[in-house]
Design a protein around this motif. Sequence first.
Motif, PDB file in Angstrom:
ATOM      1  N   PHE A  39       0.786  -1.224   0.000  1.00 30.70           N
ATOM      2  CA  PHE A  39       0.000   0.000   0.000  1.00 30.70           C
ATOM      3  C   PHE A  39       0.824   1.283   0.000  1.00 30.70           C
ATOM      4  O   PHE A  39       0.419   2.277  -0.596  1.00 30.70           O
ATOM      5  CB  PHE A  39      -0.926   0.026   1.221  1.00 30.70           C
ATOM      6  CG  PHE A  39      -2.010  -1.006   1.183  1.00 30.70           C
ATOM      7  CD1 PHE A  39      -2.482  -1.513  -0.018  1.00 30.70           C
ATOM      8  CD2 PHE A  39      -2.566  -1.486   2.353  1.00 30.70           C
ATOM      9  CE1 PHE A  39      -3.486  -2.469  -0.050  1.00 30.70           C
ATOM     10  CE2 PHE A  39      -3.568  -2.444   2.340  1.00 30.70           C
ATOM     11  CZ  PHE A  39      -4.024  -2.931   1.129  1.00 30.70           C
ATOM     12  N   THR A  40       1.953   1.309   0.711  1.00 27.53           N
ATOM     13  CA  THR A  40       2.618   2.596   0.943  1.00 27.53           C
ATOM     14  C   THR A  40       4.125   2.551   0.684  1.00 27.53           C
ATOM     15  O   THR A  40       4.871   3.320   1.288  1.00 27.53           O
ATOM     16  CB  THR A  40       2.380   3.069   2.390  1.00 27.53           C
ATOM     17  OG1 THR A  40       2.942   2.109   3.304  1.00 27.53           O
ATOM     18  CG2 THR A  40       0.904   3.229   2.691  1.00 27.53           C
ATOM     19  N   SER A  41       4.565   1.703  -0.201  1.00 27.24           N
ATOM     20  CA  SER A  41       6.011   1.574  -0.433  1.00 27.24           C
ATOM     21  C   SER A  41       6.563   2.643  -1.369  1.00 27.24           C
ATOM     22  O   SER A  41       7.769   2.837  -1.460  1.00 27.24           O
ATOM     23  CB  SER A  41       6.321   0.196  -1.020  1.00 27.24           C
ATOM     24  OG  SER A  41       5.784   0.080  -2.332  1.00 27.24           O
ATOM     25  N   GLY A  42       5.680   3.329  -2.104  1.00 26.42           N
ATOM     26  CA  GLY A  42       6.136   4.278  -3.101  1.00 26.42           C
ATOM     27  C   GLY A  42       6.582   3.620  -4.390  1.00 26.42           C
ATOM     28  O   GLY A  42       7.251   4.243  -5.215  1.00 26.42           O
ATOM     29  N   MET A  43       6.171   2.353  -4.581  1.00 26.82           N
ATOM     30  CA  MET A  43       6.589   1.593  -5.762  1.00 26.82           C
ATOM     31  C   MET A  43       5.427   1.318  -6.708  1.00 26.82           C
ATOM     32  O   MET A  43       5.471   0.385  -7.520  1.00 26.82           O
ATOM     33  CB  MET A  43       7.218   0.271  -5.317  1.00 26.82           C
ATOM     34  CG  MET A  43       8.516   0.435  -4.557  1.00 26.82           C
ATOM     35  SD  MET A  43       9.849   0.996  -5.636  1.00 26.82           S
ATOM     36  CE  MET A  43      10.274  -0.533  -6.461  1.00 26.82           C
ATOM     37  N   ASP A  44       4.392   2.130  -6.633  1.00 21.26           N
ATOM     38  CA  ASP A  44       3.184   1.894  -7.430  1.00 21.26           C
ATOM     39  C   ASP A  44       3.463   1.902  -8.931  1.00 21.26           C
ATOM     40  O   ASP A  44       2.757   1.246  -9.694  1.00 21.26           O
ATOM     41  CB  ASP A  44       2.121   2.950  -7.110  1.00 21.26           C
ATOM     42  CG  ASP A  44       1.634   2.858  -5.678  1.00 21.26           C
ATOM     43  OD1 ASP A  44       1.945   1.855  -5.010  1.00 21.26           O
ATOM     44  OD2 ASP A  44       0.960   3.794  -5.216  1.00 21.26           O
ATOM     45  N   ASN A  45       4.445   2.665  -9.367  1.00 18.73           N
ATOM     46  CA  ASN A  45       4.713   2.792 -10.802  1.00 18.73           C
ATOM     47  C   ASN A  45       5.836   1.885 -11.293  1.00 18.73           C
ATOM     48  O   ASN A  45       6.243   1.983 -12.454  1.00 18.73           O
ATOM     49  CB  ASN A  45       5.060   4.253 -11.138  1.00 18.73           C
ATOM     50  CG  ASN A  45       3.894   5.189 -10.875  1.00 18.73           C
ATOM     51  OD1 ASN A  45       2.742   4.841 -11.131  1.00 18.73           O
ATOM     52  ND2 ASN A  45       4.184   6.371 -10.359  1.00 18.73           N
ATOM     53  N   ASP A  46       6.320   1.019 -10.422  1.00 20.89           N
ATOM     54  CA  ASP A  46       7.369   0.077 -10.820  1.00 20.89           C
ATOM     55  C   ASP A  46       6.728  -1.077 -11.598  1.00 20.89           C
ATOM     56  O   ASP A  46       5.800  -1.730 -11.117  1.00 20.89           O
ATOM     57  CB  ASP A  46       8.086  -0.456  -9.579  1.00 20.89           C
ATOM     58  CG  ASP A  46       9.234  -1.380  -9.928  1.00 20.89           C
ATOM     59  OD1 ASP A  46      10.370  -0.907  -9.968  1.00 20.89           O
ATOM     60  OD2 ASP A  46       8.974  -2.575 -10.165  1.00 20.89           O
ATOM     61  N   GLU A  47       7.221  -1.340 -12.794  1.00 20.51           N
ATOM     62  CA  GLU A  47       6.587  -2.331 -13.675  1.00 20.51           C
ATOM     63  C   GLU A  47       6.574  -3.725 -13.062  1.00 20.51           C
ATOM     64  O   GLU A  47       5.555  -4.429 -13.135  1.00 20.51           O
ATOM     65  CB  GLU A  47       7.321  -2.364 -15.017  1.00 20.51           C
ATOM     66  CG  GLU A  47       6.671  -3.296 -16.037  1.00 20.51           C
ATOM     67  CD  GLU A  47       7.341  -3.220 -17.397  1.00 20.51           C
ATOM     68  OE1 GLU A  47       7.097  -4.125 -18.216  1.00 20.51           O
ATOM     69  OE2 GLU A  47       8.108  -2.267 -17.640  1.00 20.51           O
ATOM     70  N   GLU A  48       7.665  -4.137 -12.443  1.00 18.01           N
ATOM     71  CA  GLU A  48       7.721  -5.478 -11.875  1.00 18.01           C
ATOM     72  C   GLU A  48       6.826  -5.603 -10.642  1.00 18.01           C
ATOM     73  O   GLU A  48       6.240  -6.665 -10.397  1.00 18.01           O
ATOM     74  CB  GLU A  48       9.165  -5.843 -11.538  1.00 18.01           C
ATOM     75  CG  GLU A  48      10.039  -6.027 -12.762  1.00 18.01           C
ATOM     76  CD  GLU A  48      11.427  -6.515 -12.410  1.00 18.01           C
ATOM     77  OE1 GLU A  48      11.577  -7.711 -12.099  1.00 18.01           O
ATOM     78  OE2 GLU A  48      12.359  -5.688 -12.446  1.00 18.01           O
TER      79      GLU A  48
END
Length: 216
Positions: free
Chosen positions: A120-129
């Motif tokens: 939910f809150t890792s800041g990786m929402d836009n990471d493709e993998e």
Amino acid sequence: MSQSTRDPAGIVRAKRLPREQRRTQLLECALQVFVARGYHGASMDDIAEMAQVSKPVLYQHFPGKHELFLGLLDTHLGALEHELTQALSTCENNKDRVQATMGAFYEFISRKDEAYRLVFTSGMDNDEEVEDRLERFHDDMAGAIAEVIADDTGQPMAEATMLGHGLIGMALSAARHWSRLSERPDREVSAQLTARLAWRGISGFPKESESTDSAR
């Protein structure tokens, strides 16, 4: 944190562990760092320090921070999927299945290790993998729910899968909101409220036997 010893110079050194045990320990320490600092605020130095190992030891198991994060995500999404699948398979009626499934979501986000932050809150929402893994998790769970719906109601699989995605999306949205509250309602009460909302929707699709009887 790992067990450690002090050498004659007083330097703390981690005990040698079997490879899989070391990997598990590194993941546990990395989770603490990612939860506390987020992906972008964490560093391999932080994780090595938390685990009381040298950076070369850390790099023996994970080529970099990104791979370490993905390993954590795989571990905890896999555990959540297992719990949700168990909830679906161990209950005998659909109302209990809905309640158990929602309960599993809220139990996951209330765990002390706060692994839900990876999702939910890792800041990786836009990471493709990361997106690929989350999408695969959604698809797997929607498919598992769809099989139950299709078997029970006779709905075509394509339609049942739409309903499955809707239920998973609602559960994740409600759980995400709950995780962000500074003053949270009781976990079990929140799970029951979400389950009641889901059940009021899904129970509108009659069982296949009921549909056949009404058509006569």
